[in-house]
Design a protein around this motif. Structure first.
Motif, PDB file in Angstrom:
ATOM      1  N   LYS A   1       0.805  -1.227   0.000  1.00  0.00           N
ATOM      2  CA  LYS A   1       0.000   0.000   0.000  1.00  0.00           C
ATOM      3  C   LYS A   1       0.835   1.271   0.000  1.00  0.00           C
ATOM      4  CE  LYS A   1      -4.025  -2.000   0.040  1.00  0.00           C
ATOM      5  NZ  LYS A   1      -4.902  -1.903  -1.150  1.00  0.00           N
ATOM      6  N   GLN A   2       2.042   1.226   0.527  1.00  0.00           N
ATOM      7  CA  GLN A   2       2.853   2.437   0.648  1.00  0.00           C
ATOM      8  C   GLN A   2       4.298   2.166   0.218  1.00  0.00           C
ATOM      9  OE1 GLN A   2       2.052   5.124   4.197  1.00  0.00           O
ATOM     10  NE2 GLN A   2       1.353   3.166   5.019  1.00  0.00           N
ATOM     11  N   ALA A   3       4.935   3.213  -0.260  1.00  0.00           N
ATOM     12  CA  ALA A   3       6.361   3.126  -0.596  1.00  0.00           C
ATOM     13  C   ALA A   3       6.983   4.503  -0.412  1.00  0.00           C
ATOM     14  CB  ALA A   3       6.561   2.633  -2.024  1.00  0.00           C
ATOM     15  N   ALA A   4       8.180   4.515   0.134  1.00  0.00           N
ATOM     16  CA  ALA A   4       8.910   5.773   0.318  1.00  0.00           C
ATOM     17  C   ALA A   4      10.402   5.478   0.262  1.00  0.00           C
ATOM     18  CB  ALA A   4       8.543   6.432   1.637  1.00  0.00           C
ATOM     19  N   TYR A   5      11.151   6.393  -0.364  1.00  0.00           N
ATOM     20  CA  TYR A   5      12.596   6.228  -0.413  1.00  0.00           C
ATOM     21  C   TYR A   5      13.276   7.581  -0.535  1.00  0.00           C
ATOM     22  CZ  TYR A   5      12.288   6.734  -5.564  1.00  0.00           C
ATOM     23  OH  TYR A   5      12.061   7.188  -6.837  1.00  0.00           O
ATOM     24  N   LEU A   6      14.568   7.590  -0.205  1.00  0.00           N
ATOM     25  CA  LEU A   6      15.414   8.769  -0.339  1.00  0.00           C
ATOM     26  C   LEU A   6      16.605   8.421  -1.228  1.00  0.00           C
ATOM     27  CD1 LEU A   6      15.580  10.118   3.337  1.00  0.00           C
ATOM     28  CD2 LEU A   6      14.278  11.089   1.442  1.00  0.00           C
ATOM     29  N   ALA A   7      17.078   9.414  -1.970  1.00  0.00           N
ATOM     30  CA  ALA A   7      18.260   9.234  -2.808  1.00  0.00           C
ATOM     31  C   ALA A   7      19.156  10.460  -2.666  1.00  0.00           C
ATOM     32  CB  ALA A   7      17.864   9.041  -4.268  1.00  0.00           C
ATOM     33  N   ALA A   8      20.461  10.228  -2.601  1.00  0.00           N
ATOM     34  CA  ALA A   8      21.430  11.315  -2.495  1.00  0.00           C
ATOM     35  C   ALA A   8      22.603  11.018  -3.427  1.00  0.00           C
ATOM     36  CB  ALA A   8      21.921  11.470  -1.061  1.00  0.00           C
ATOM     37  N   ASP A   9      23.094  12.055  -4.097  1.00  0.00           N
ATOM     38  CA  ASP A   9      24.152  11.889  -5.094  1.00  0.00           C
ATOM     39  C   ASP A   9      25.103  13.077  -4.986  1.00  0.00           C
ATOM     40  OD1 ASP A   9      25.581  10.961  -7.252  1.00  0.00           O
ATOM     41  OD2 ASP A   9      24.234  11.803  -8.751  1.00  0.00           O
ATOM     42  N   TYR A  10      26.399  12.804  -4.861  1.00  0.00           N
ATOM     43  CA  TYR A  10      27.391  13.876  -4.786  1.00  0.00           C
ATOM     44  C   TYR A  10      28.514  13.575  -5.778  1.00  0.00           C
ATOM     45  CZ  TYR A  10      31.009  17.037  -3.100  1.00  0.00           C
ATOM     46  OH  TYR A  10      31.986  18.001  -3.013  1.00  0.00           O
ATOM     47  N   ILE A  11      28.884  14.569  -6.584  1.00  0.00           N
ATOM     48  CA  ILE A  11      29.936  14.413  -7.592  1.00  0.00           C
ATOM     49  C   ILE A  11      30.945  15.540  -7.441  1.00  0.00           C
ATOM     50  CG2 ILE A  11      30.455  14.347 -10.058  1.00  0.00           C
ATOM     51  CD1 ILE A  11      27.635  13.336 -10.540  1.00  0.00           C
ATOM     52  N   LYS A  12      32.228  15.197  -7.545  1.00  0.00           N
ATOM     53  CA  LYS A  12      33.305  16.176  -7.502  1.00  0.00           C
ATOM     54  C   LYS A  12      34.354  15.777  -8.539  1.00  0.00           C
ATOM     55  CE  LYS A  12      36.771  18.285  -4.474  1.00  0.00           C
ATOM     56  NZ  LYS A  12      37.858  18.142  -5.485  1.00  0.00           N
ATOM     57  N   THR A  13      34.834  16.756  -9.329  1.00  0.00           N
ATOM     58  CA  THR A  13      35.891  16.474 -10.294  1.00  0.00           C
ATOM     59  C   THR A  13      36.642  17.745 -10.660  1.00  0.00           C
ATOM     60  OG1 THR A  13      36.389  15.506 -12.469  1.00  0.00           O
ATOM     61  CG2 THR A  13      34.354  16.765 -12.286  1.00  0.00           C
ATOM     62  N   ASP A  14      37.912  17.591 -11.014  1.00  0.00           N
ATOM     63  CA  ASP A  14      38.701  18.703 -11.540  1.00  0.00           C
ATOM     64  C   ASP A  14      38.575  18.801 -13.053  1.00  0.00           C
ATOM     65  OD1 ASP A  14      39.609  19.594  -9.117  1.00  0.00           O
ATOM     66  OD2 ASP A  14      41.456  18.413  -9.173  1.00  0.00           O
ATOM     67  N   GLY A  15      38.077  17.734 -13.686  1.00  0.00           N
ATOM     68  CA  GLY A  15      37.948  17.740 -15.131  1.00  0.00           C
ATOM     69  C   GLY A  15      39.290  17.576 -15.826  1.00  0.00           C
ATOM     70  N   TYR A  16      39.242  17.459 -17.140  1.00  0.00           N
ATOM     71  CA  TYR A  16      40.451  17.187 -17.913  1.00  0.00           C
ATOM     72  C   TYR A  16      41.090  18.446 -18.489  1.00  0.00           C
ATOM     73  CZ  TYR A  16      36.721  17.236 -21.448  1.00  0.00           C
ATOM     74  OH  TYR A  16      35.633  17.570 -22.214  1.00  0.00           O
ATOM     75  N   PHE A  17      40.656  19.617 -18.047  1.00  0.00           N
ATOM     76  CA  PHE A  17      41.226  20.875 -18.534  1.00  0.00           C
ATOM     77  C   PHE A  17      42.447  21.261 -17.699  1.00  0.00           C
ATOM     78  CE2 PHE A  17      36.728  20.829 -19.530  1.00  0.00           C
ATOM     79  CZ  PHE A  17      36.724  21.159 -20.870  1.00  0.00           C
ATOM     80  N   GLU A  18      43.316  22.086 -18.285  1.00  0.00           N
ATOM     81  CA  GLU A  18      44.520  22.513 -17.570  1.00  0.00           C
ATOM     82  C   GLU A  18      44.179  23.381 -16.365  1.00  0.00           C
ATOM     83  OE1 GLU A  18      47.116  24.354 -20.359  1.00  0.00           O
ATOM     84  OE2 GLU A  18      47.434  22.527 -21.526  1.00  0.00           O
ATOM     85  N   SER A  19      43.142  24.195 -16.518  1.00  0.00           N
ATOM     86  CA  SER A  19      42.659  24.976 -15.384  1.00  0.00           C
ATOM     87  C   SER A  19      41.632  24.126 -14.641  1.00  0.00           C
ATOM     88  CB  SER A  19      42.013  26.280 -15.872  1.00  0.00           C
ATOM     89  OG  SER A  19      41.512  27.022 -14.790  1.00  0.00           O
ATOM     90  N   PRO A  20      41.904  23.736 -13.391  1.00  0.00           N
ATOM     91  CA  PRO A  20      41.002  22.819 -12.687  1.00  0.00           C
ATOM     92  C   PRO A  20      39.557  23.321 -12.692  1.00  0.00           C
ATOM     93  CG  PRO A  20      43.016  23.122 -11.439  1.00  0.00           C
ATOM     94  CD  PRO A  20      43.056  24.107 -12.567  1.00  0.00           C
ATOM     95  N   GLN A  21      38.673  22.401 -12.979  1.00  0.00           N
ATOM     96  CA  GLN A  21      37.265  22.740 -13.075  1.00  0.00           C
ATOM     97  C   GLN A  21      36.631  22.950 -11.708  1.00  0.00           C
ATOM     98  OE1 GLN A  21      35.324  19.849 -15.507  1.00  0.00           O
ATOM     99  NE2 GLN A  21      33.292  20.508 -14.906  1.00  0.00           N
ATOM    100  N   ASN A  22      37.145  22.216 -10.711  1.00  0.00           N
ATOM    101  CA  ASN A  22      36.622  22.318  -9.345  1.00  0.00           C
ATOM    102  C   ASN A  22      35.099  22.190  -9.337  1.00  0.00           C
ATOM    103  OD1 ASN A  22      36.899  22.523  -6.576  1.00  0.00           O
ATOM    104  ND2 ASN A  22      36.687  24.761  -6.578  1.00  0.00           N
ATOM    105  N   PHE A  23      34.613  21.220 -10.088  1.00  0.00           N
ATOM    106  CA  PHE A  23      33.176  21.004 -10.231  1.00  0.00           C
ATOM    107  C   PHE A  23      32.627  20.239  -9.022  1.00  0.00           C
ATOM    108  CE2 PHE A  23      29.786  18.079 -11.480  1.00  0.00           C
ATOM    109  CZ  PHE A  23      28.841  18.952 -11.981  1.00  0.00           C
ATOM    110  N   LYS A  24      31.514  20.736  -8.472  1.00  0.00           N
ATOM    111  CA  LYS A  24      30.850  20.071  -7.354  1.00  0.00           C
ATOM    112  C   LYS A  24      29.340  20.111  -7.575  1.00  0.00           C
ATOM    113  CE  LYS A  24      34.389  21.647  -4.091  1.00  0.00           C
ATOM    114  NZ  LYS A  24      34.655  22.491  -2.892  1.00  0.00           N
ATOM    115  N   ARG A  25      28.683  18.965  -7.355  1.00  0.00           N
ATOM    116  CA  ARG A  25      27.226  18.934  -7.484  1.00  0.00           C
ATOM    117  C   ARG A  25      26.639  17.998  -6.438  1.00  0.00           C
ATOM    118  NH1 ARG A  25      26.036  17.613 -12.948  1.00  0.00           N
ATOM    119  NH2 ARG A  25      25.707  15.407 -12.520  1.00  0.00           N
ATOM    120  N   LEU A  26      25.586  18.465  -5.766  1.00  0.00           N
ATOM    121  CA  LEU A  26      24.883  17.679  -4.752  1.00  0.00           C
ATOM    122  C   LEU A  26      23.414  17.572  -5.133  1.00  0.00           C
ATOM    123  CD1 LEU A  26      24.729  16.279  -1.954  1.00  0.00           C
ATOM    124  CD2 LEU A  26      24.254  18.544  -0.973  1.00  0.00           C
ATOM    125  N   ASN A  27      22.893  16.336  -5.141  1.00  0.00           N
ATOM    126  CA  ASN A  27      21.484  16.077  -5.441  1.00  0.00           C
ATOM    127  C   ASN A  27      20.831  15.326  -4.289  1.00  0.00           C
ATOM    128  OD1 ASN A  27      22.929  16.222  -8.134  1.00  0.00           O
ATOM    129  ND2 ASN A  27      20.826  16.160  -8.842  1.00  0.00           N
TER     130      ASN A  27
END
Length: 736
Positions: free
Chosen positions: A252-278
């Motif tokens: 009758k019921q369903a519930a869930y949580l999801a969390a995602d975190y990504i970090k990377t400097d990327g392949y460029f010479e100037s570090p991308q310092n990319f961060k994302r939280l979901n």
């Protein structure tokens, strides 16, 4: 003679009495309703599908008839017809292509979507979009911006001519600071996606603004099979952590949580310092009366640096490398928070009402430099694009099925509203992302889209006729904060008729003819500047094709198509905005194939050829910049080979004109990626490889006029963002 008539009517009455409806519900082994199950009477050929509650009504049955019940991912069942309502339970099984039914409705590509998602799961939002056959993506800000999209000979920019939604909530941003229809899908955690619905062309009444080249509709899972934690690490200081947590999982019921975190400097010479939280959470409940409530909430934030698009001459002259930058201060930050509520009421097996409402809070700030020192030789040409947006909307859809003689009629009517409140939408000339030199545009936008549609499906044996009509009214308001002018406003309505024909020769062969009109709205700032002239340019399309299953494990789909647009948009690199252009026409061929070679090995491929031209320019100067001429995607997937799974996938984008006279060409590329996974107990170990052969390629390319600091005159040539070089990541997951 009267006895003859009496005998005839008695025969008809007896036949009608013997031909009965077969009713029931289909559940899985956990007693959860299964939607989309295919039921067929092996004698009469009548067929039906289960609804979202697992309920079905199969017509034209007689005592002794054999009923086959099947669904992808479940073992098929055969029953003898009986008049009482039945409860059918399906046991799970490995995915088999022979259980796929191709003649399932107007959207012939829904089958392809189900096959691809089953045989090749995704792990990034970029891969989600690549599930659409023929859709290509390109990133030119290192993963922070929405991807540039290509489909059916369109450079869609970031979403101008494709309608994208998640759980009925629009992803596209109309009148966006960076580009019309901007569709940033990065708030969606790929592992929560349960279904992808898509089609090409303007043929669906329930898809409105921007649905010209096509649409993509994602649906998140109602429940998780299990909880899991995944950790990933790889080249370029790339790290990812994913958690999926079951909170409630009952019938009758369903519930869930999801969390995602990504970090990377990327392949460029100037570090991308990319961060994302979901973060994402979903709760659903099935009430005793059959009603269903679903509530979801999500939030994401992202921040990055970028090297931008670099001129080819700077690389050729050795000023920078392919992975260098002219202005390393590009980048930005963005975020989006969503609340989505859906309520479904099932009055009976033939009637249901679905209502949804959503709210989104969105922020965006982007720094770019397309022309370097063309306009400002001292400070450079860096620009800032910024906005703060609230979106409110709802939609209510009523569906009713009728029996008209021997034919079935399904009517669907919907009404809805979307309201965008955009504050401080800005285009400014900046330097070093800290100093504003000059504000070029600053204002507030209010844009409202109210709509209604009526869709009919009239099924007479093997033929289905689908007439539909949609009406949209859009109201645009713009307050220019840099002047004392009064608020500018415009409004206009548009009518979008559709007419589709489907002929189902049998469950393995379908022919279709699709005709329809759609539209994309212009940016509010363009609308008020043009005083409402051509503010809702129309798109007219036609598709003629087939979905065919010539063998149990082979699916082929093909289409000839044509699409005419009253107005295009051209990207203007030196201003960072879009502006209206002229009429265009495209025609082409789509071809797709899905083949199961063994119980565990799957082959897929999709190719599109397009001939597109501008209709308002002379021959030789009428090329559509960046419009793809030929695209191909294909690969092999391994599913359930003992403890192994994985795949290898390639994509090819042919060279294409970068300007109207084809004197500048954007180079094509052929890229191959791969992954392999090994499961043991509750653990899964994986390796993902991008660009296996380390191909040197340009992911996004533009013909742009720019000037470097040491140059006396400007140069127009290809500016590009390099594609990822060879990259490898390893992951480990644990289920509990």
């Amino acid at each position: 003679m009267k006895y003859l008539y009496l005998s005839f009517f008695l025969f008809i009455a007896l036949s009608s009495a013997l031909a009965q409806d077969f009713k029931g519900v289909v559940l899985n082994s956990d007693s959860i309703p299964v939607s989309g199950v295919y039921l067929s009477n092996l004698r009469s050929g009548s067929h039906a599908h289960t609804d979202e509650l697992g309920m079905f009504v199969l017509k034209n049955n007689k005592p002794g008839d054999s009923i086959r019940i099947s669904h992808v991912g479940y073992k098929p069942v055969k029953l003898s017809y009986r008049q009482e309502r039945v409860v059918v339970k399906l046991a799970g099984s490995a995915f088999q292509l022979n259980e796929v039914i191709v003649s399932e409705g107007i959207n012939h590509l829904s089958t392809v979507a189900a096959v691809d998602l089953q045989t090749s799961p995704v792990s990034s939002s970029q891969e989600l979009l690549r599930k659409v056959p023929g859709l290509f993506i390109g990133q030119h800000a290192g993963g922070g911006k929405a991807e540039q999209l290509f489909l059916r000979g369109f450079d869609l920019d970031h979403g101008t001519d494709i309608n994208i939604a998640v759980d009925g909530m629009p992803v596209n941003m109309v009148s966006h600071a960076h580009g019309q229809g901007y569709a940033d899908l990065h708030f969606l955690i790929p592992e929560t996606v349960g279904q992808i619905d898509f089609d090409k062309g303007p043929y669906h009444a329930n898809k409105g603004n921007l649905a010209t080249a096509g649409y993509v509709a994602f649906e998140t899972k109602d429940r998780l099979d299990n909880s899991s934690i995944t950790l990933e690490a790889g080249k370029f200081n790339t790290y990812k952590a994913l958690g999926l947590f079951n909170l409630v999982n009952t019938t009758k019921q369903a519930a869930y949580l999801a969390a995602d975190y990504i970090k990377t400097d990327g392949y460029f010479e100037s570090p991308q310092n990319f961060k994302r939280l979901n973060l994402f959470g979903k709760y659903g409940v099935n009430f005793a009366n059959g009603d269903k409530l679903s509530f979801s909430a999500s939030t994401f934030s992202s921040k990055w640096n970028a090297s931008g698009q670099i001129p080819q001459r700077a690389v050729d002259e050795g000023l920078i490398t392919r992975f260098g930058a002219i202005d390393s201060n590009e980048g930005g930050e963005t975020g989006r928070t969503n609340i989505n509520v859906q309520y479904s009421t099932y009055f009976n097996a033939a009637t249901w009402l679905k209502t949804s409402a959503f709210y989104s809070r969105y922020r965006f700030e982007l720094y770019s430099n397309f022309t370097f020192f063309l306009n400002d030789p001292v400070n450079g040409d860096q620009i800032k694009q910024k906005e703060d947006r609230n979106i409110l909307g709802f939609e209510s859809v009523l569906n009713k099925k009728y029996t008209v003689g021997k034919a079935d009629l399904t009517l669907q009517g919907g009404v809805g509203l979307r309201y965008d409140d955009v504050n401080g939408i800005e285009l400014s000339h900046t330097t070093n992302r800290t100093t504003t030199i000059d504000r070029l545009m600053l204002g507030n936008i209010n844009e409202t889209n109210g709509y209604g549609y009526l869709n009919a499906e009239y099924e007479m044996g093997k033929l289905m006729i689908n007439p539909a009509v949609r009406v949209d009214y859009l109201n645009f308001r713009y307050a220019d904060l840099l002047s004392n002018a009064a608020v500018s406003k415009q409004g206009k309505a548009t009518l979008s008729p559709k007419l589709n024909f489907l002929y189902n020769q049998n469950k393995d062969l379908q022919f279709f003819l699709k005709l329809g009109k759609g539209f994309h709205s212009n940016d509010t700032r363009v609308v008020v500047a043009q005083q409402g002239y051509k503010i809702l340019p129309a798109a007219y399309g036609a598709d003629l094709g087939t979905s065919w299953k010539p063998a149990e494990r082979l699916i082929v789909n093909a289409a000839l198509w044509y699409l005419y647009l009253q107005q295009e948009f051209v990207y203007v690199g030196d201003e960072g905005v879009v502006e209206p252009s002229g009429r265009t026409a495209r025609k082409g061929v789509d071809l797709g194939l899905r083949y199961q070679l063994t119980n565990w090995l799957f082959l897929n491929g999709d190719a599109t050829y397009t001939h597109g031209r501008s209709l308002d320019n002379p021959s030789g100067e009428n090329y559509i910049p960046l419009a793809p001429k030929f695209t191909f995607t294909g690969g092999l997937s391994i599913k359930d080979l003992g403890r192994f799974s994985g795949g290898i996938r390639s994509r090819y984008l042919a060279s294409r004109p970068a300007n109207e006279d084809n004197s500048i060409v954007a180079k094509g590329y052929f890229i191959t990626d791969g992954n392999v996974n090994y499961s043991i107990g509750r653990f899964t170990f994986g390796v993902v490889t991008d660009n296996i052969f380390n191909t040197r390629w340009n992911e996004t390319q533009f013909a742009t006029e720019s000037r470097l600091q040491n140059e006396a005159a400007s140069v127009e040539e290809i500016h590009f963002t390099p594609g990822t070089p060879f990259s490898i990541r390893a992951s480990v997951s644990v289920r509990f």
